[in-house]
Design an enzyme around this catalytic site. Structure first.
Site, PDB file in Angstrom:
ATOM      1  CG  ASP A   7      -2.930   3.819  -3.693  1.00 43.53           C
ATOM      2  OD1 ASP A   7      -3.887   3.124  -4.065  1.00 43.53           O
ATOM      3  OD2 ASP A   7      -3.017   4.653  -2.779  1.00 43.53           O
ATOM      4  CD  GLU A   8      -5.214  -1.458  -1.032  1.00 41.86           C
ATOM      5  OE1 GLU A   8      -5.493  -2.187  -0.064  1.00 41.86           O
ATOM      6  OE2 GLU A   8      -5.943  -0.504  -1.389  1.00 41.86           O
TER       7      GLU A   8
ATOM      8  CG  ASP B 213      -2.014   1.019   1.161  1.00 43.37           C
ATOM      9  OD1 ASP B 213      -2.095   1.723   0.145  1.00 43.37           O
ATOM     10  OD2 ASP B 213      -2.801   1.098   2.127  1.00 43.37           O
TER      11      ASP B 213
END
Length: 355
Positions: A104-105, A10
């Protein structure tokens, strides 16, 4: 028995961190990404801004009151997508099994690396984290465990810039002291009901009678007990069949103004359009979801007349649905609002495409 080796990555305050990296004058300052006007909404907040209580999806006016020294910058989604591609390219050096959850993860199954290269999971996680920072100048929080549930809890445990491994023989020792809200799927309402029977920690939940939990949550009770025990059999899936994409915002207090709701929907439509583009989809139908202060929920949908990934068109359809719902009401109180799209297609006919 051979166990999986799962990593959850993350990126820390991703949008705001990209802005701070690209503009050295913003480093160390409270940065809020999003609209700065009276009807704007915070899309992301740096950790410096979060110290003042600023959070994503918060009205910009409130964020400005909480953090008057904060700096608002407009969102640059193309820039964030470019950086995300860099990060996912690095993921590809570690695993062929990558489940991207957003820009983003992601989850990575690195079981082959552990088996073939004889590397420990913590070593792989540390190397992955180092590579991301070297390539992008950004930090990531990395969680490692033998399943997805625990890897996600691990990545959340020590943000920002965390590196946490939950060994298989330490699961209950790690989980038991945690507050129940750390478990995925336990929101404010579920937590409130558990608090009502004296359950505040994961360990207390694990030890609660299934009969008691079934009386409160029915068939979902077993799910809760399994999560509290750290049990999760889900695989990292590289290809997911997507039937819909949506974005929701829950407010801390009721909203009574159409234009304020539309401002939130504008941010949601932007994020939905971004996720459509990221996944290579176009959508034909727009949907809104509304929940009142009394927790009654309604949804409304309409066809867009063609396939699109335009935030402007998605917002226009969502606004029309909202105004149609609110038009005959003298007053209303909205606690949650969401914008979504369905009827997804990767290759619609050109004649069916809407700009």
């Amino acid at each position: 028995m051979t166990h999986r080796a799962i990593i959850h990555v993350d990126m820390d305050a991703f949008y705001a961190s990209v802005e701070q990296r690209d503009n050295p004058g913003l480093r160390g300052r409270p940065v809020m990404v999003g609209g700065s006007g009276n009807r704007g909404v915070v899309a992301a907040a740096s950790y410096e801004a979060r110290q003042f209580g600023v959070r994503s999806a918060m009205p910009s006016a409130r964020a400005r009151r909480l953090c008057p020294s904060g700096v608002f910058v407009p969102a640059r989604f193309e820039r964030y997508r470019a950086v995300s591609r860099q990060v996912f390219e690095i993921f590809g050096d570690f695993s062929s099994r990558i489940e991207g959850l957003s820009l983003d993860e992601a989850f990575l199954d690195v079981s082959e690396w552990v088996g073939e290269k004889q590397k420990s999971l913590p070593d792989i996680g540390a190397e992955l984290k180092r590579r991301i920072t070297e390539a992008t100048g950004l930090t990531a929080s990395v969680g490692m465990a033998h399943n997805k549930l625990l890897a996600k809890i691990a990545s959340d445990y020590d943000k920002p810039d965390g590196l946490v491994h939950i060994p298989i023989d330490q699961v209950q020792r790690f989980l038991d002291p945690l507050p129940i809200r750390r478990l995925s799927g336990i929101g404010p309402r579920t937590a409130g009901r558990l608090h009502g029977i004296g359950v505040f920690t994961v360990g207390q939940l694990r030890r609660t009678s299934l009969d008691v939990l079934s009386g409160l949550f029915g068939k979902h009770a077993l799910e809760l007990v399994e999560r509290a025990a750290g049990i999760d059999e889900r695989e990292v899936t590289t290809e997911r069949v997507r039937r819909s994409i949506s974005q929701e915002t829950t407010f801390s207090d009721d909203r009574h103004d159409i234009e304020a709701l539309v401002a939130v929907m504008a941010e949601q439509a932007e994020k939905v359009a971004q996720r459509l583009a990221d996944r290579g989809f176009y959508a034909r139908t727009v949907t809104i979801k509304l929940r009142s202060s009394g927790f009654s929920t309604i949804t409304r949908s309409q066809s867009l007349g063609g396939h699109t990934r335009s935030a402007r068109r998605i917002l226009a359809g969502a606004r029309e649905l909202l105004e149609g719902w609110a038009g005959w009401r003298q007053q209303f109180a909205v606690r949650l609002i969401g914008v979504g799209v369905t009827g997804l297609s990767e290759r619609p006919d050109e004649s069916d495409l809407l700009e």
